[in-house]
Design a protein around this motif. Structure first.
Motif, PDB file in Angstrom:
ATOM      1  N   ASP A   4      29.663  25.647 -72.601  1.00 46.75           N
ATOM      2  CA  ASP A   4      29.512  24.803 -73.792  1.00 46.75           C
ATOM      3  C   ASP A   4      30.350  25.358 -74.941  1.00 46.75           C
ATOM      4  OD1 ASP A   4      27.744  23.317 -72.412  1.00 46.75           O
ATOM      5  OD2 ASP A   4      26.068  23.533 -73.813  1.00 46.75           O
ATOM      6  N   LEU A  20      27.278  17.981 -75.128  1.00 47.46           N
ATOM      7  CA  LEU A  20      26.696  19.251 -75.602  1.00 47.46           C
ATOM      8  C   LEU A  20      25.365  19.020 -76.332  1.00 47.46           C
ATOM      9  CD1 LEU A  20      29.758  21.278 -76.932  1.00 47.46           C
ATOM     10  CD2 LEU A  20      29.008  20.850 -74.609  1.00 47.46           C
ATOM     11  N   ARG A  40      22.333  21.551 -76.897  1.00 45.50           N
ATOM     12  CA  ARG A  40      21.638  22.054 -75.705  1.00 45.50           C
ATOM     13  C   ARG A  40      21.714  23.588 -75.640  1.00 45.50           C
ATOM     14  NH1 ARG A  40      21.408  17.901 -71.406  1.00 45.50           N
ATOM     15  NH2 ARG A  40      22.374  16.049 -72.241  1.00 45.50           N
ATOM     16  N   HIS A  41      22.888  24.123 -75.964  1.00 45.58           N
ATOM     17  CA  HIS A  41      23.088  25.574 -75.901  1.00 45.58           C
ATOM     18  C   HIS A  41      22.054  26.315 -76.750  1.00 45.58           C
ATOM     19  CE1 HIS A  41      25.174  29.424 -76.311  1.00 45.58           C
ATOM     20  NE2 HIS A  41      24.997  29.309 -77.613  1.00 45.58           N
TER      21      HIS A  41
END
Ligand SMILES: Cc1ncc(COP(=O)(O)O)c(C=O)c1O
Length: 396
Positions: A4, A20, A40-41
């Motif tokens: 990502d 992402l 999301r990371h």
């Protein structure tokens, strides 16, 4: 580096980056400003912290949390231009503002100054305290539309009197989207000896911050908006002299430990959003913090120009007064009621999948657009087209 973050290092922006985030596909999300949208990371990093907590909750809370918070504070402090001893985590801007205002040693008759366009939650806190302590509330009358930043500075200079005990200024006005020239207001407040609280709910990430250099007494910033942290991650900065009066809104076990340690324990709660701020900083720094700010600014200006051209309307202030958000006038005269604003907001979402705030301000409706790296100009074109239809055909 996780993939990502590798994607962010490239030159791509816009819909190519949408994976992402968890954002709903096929919508035009033009309201990063209200609650942010967490990548999301960063959510994965928050989940990682939650797992660590649950493996051995007693050991984590007692032995690991204080050090983990110190590290997270130190990393965030460096990003906003201060030292970790001057920064405490809070849940959100409302929490930080409450901590300052409810800790302050008010005396009956003291005056507090804030803008007529201050955020409603801040106004509510001020009014609550005014009733409780017998304070006088004076509004700095900020014009909107606003043709020069000088008007904003002069509104504060005119509102502050010898009886003023504290002033509050918005770094970015929520409904107006205007950026305040803080330096001039800080200089005025210092000159007349009035402590200044900056409501920087939109500041971190959107604007370059150098808090020690700024010289305000307190600065409250949300990390869950433009810095991509999970929701309920924010900070309260206090200059050394201004830290002595501060307590968190929830008094708990660390009461008496001083600033910022008192804020590190506010009862049993989920501390993972604060701890995940480092992952959020990784995210912004993989893109490049200065490149990120510039991109948001350029995109907001291009989007605003596109809408103004399409609808033949004018911006309420010079384009350089905005950063990542711009308030654009509604394309036709429309009664500026909360009911109408809701009607058009819902209609834009339900029929065009455009999420954008519609706000009644000073007798007119406005659209506050946000720019973000997952947006592209086609999102704003969708908004332009959605309001193209003649008005009489849109109303039921
Ligand atoms: C200027 C300003 N102040 C305060 C707040 C309140 O932020 P929070 O809901 O995170 O407490 C907001 C929210 O958008 C805001 O824009």
């Amino acid at each position: 580096m996780p993939s990502d973050l590798q994607l962010l290092c490239g030159f791509q922006t816009g819909h190519a980056l949408r994976p992402l985030w968890h954002l709903q596909a096929d919508c035009h999300f033009l309201n990063h400003g209200s609650f942010g949208a967490t990548p999301r990371h960063v959510l994965a990093a928050q989940d990682g912290w939650r797992l660590q907590i649950e493996r051995q909750p007693v050991h984590f809370m007692g032995a690991q949390l204080p050090q983990a918070l110190r590290c997270a504070r130190a990393r965030l402090a460096e990003f906003v231009g201060t030292a970790q001893q001057r920064l405490a985590f809070v849940e959100n801007a409302s929490d930080g503002v409450n901590a300052v205002l409810r800790s302050y040693p008010w005396r009956s008759g003291d005056e507090i100054v804030l803008a007529n366009h201050a955020y409603p939650a801040v106004r509510a806190t001020v009014n609550f305290l005014a009733q409780r302590h017998g304070l006088r509330v004076t509004l700095a009358r900020v014009d909107f539309p606003q043709h020069s930043a000088q008007q904003l500075v002069e509104a504060y200079c005119a509102a502050i009197t010898p009886g003023t005990r504290l002033a509050i200024v918005d770094h970015v006005f929520s409904p107006l989207a205007l950026v305040t020239p803080l330096q001039d207001i800080v200089a005025h407040c210092r000159g007349v000896g009035v402590p200044l609280l900056v409501d920087g709910a939109h500041g971190p990430g959107m604007l370059a911050l150098a808090l020690d250099d700024l010289g305000a007494d307190w600065y409250v910033g949300n990390c869950h908006k433009w810095l991509f942290a999970p929701k309920a991650c924010a900070f309260l900065y206090a200059a050394p002299a201004a830290a002595t009066v501060l307590h968190p809104t929830v008094i708990s076990n660390f009461h008496g430990a001083g600033f910022p340690q008192e804020f590190d324990w506010q009862g049993t709660r989920d501390y993972s959003a604060w701890l995940a701020v480092e992952a959020a900083l990784d995210f912004v720094q993989a893109f490049g913090a200065a490149r990120y700010r510039q991109h948001l600014h350029d995109q907001a200006q291009q989007a605003a120009a596109l809408l103004c051209e399409h609808w033949q309307v004018r911006l309420p202030a010079p384009a350089e007064r905005f950063a990542a958000m711009v308030s654009v006038p509604w394309p036709w005269p429309e009664e500026a009621t909360a009911e109408n604003a809701k009607f058009w907001h819902d209609r834009l979402w339900n029929e065009h999948q455009v999420e954008v705030p519609v706000l009644p301000i000073n007798g007119q409706l406005w659209l506050r657009i946000s720019a973000q790296i997952y947006n592209e100009l086609s999102d704003y074109e969708a908004l332009a087209r959605a309001l193209d239809v003649p008005r009489e055909r849109m109303r039921p």
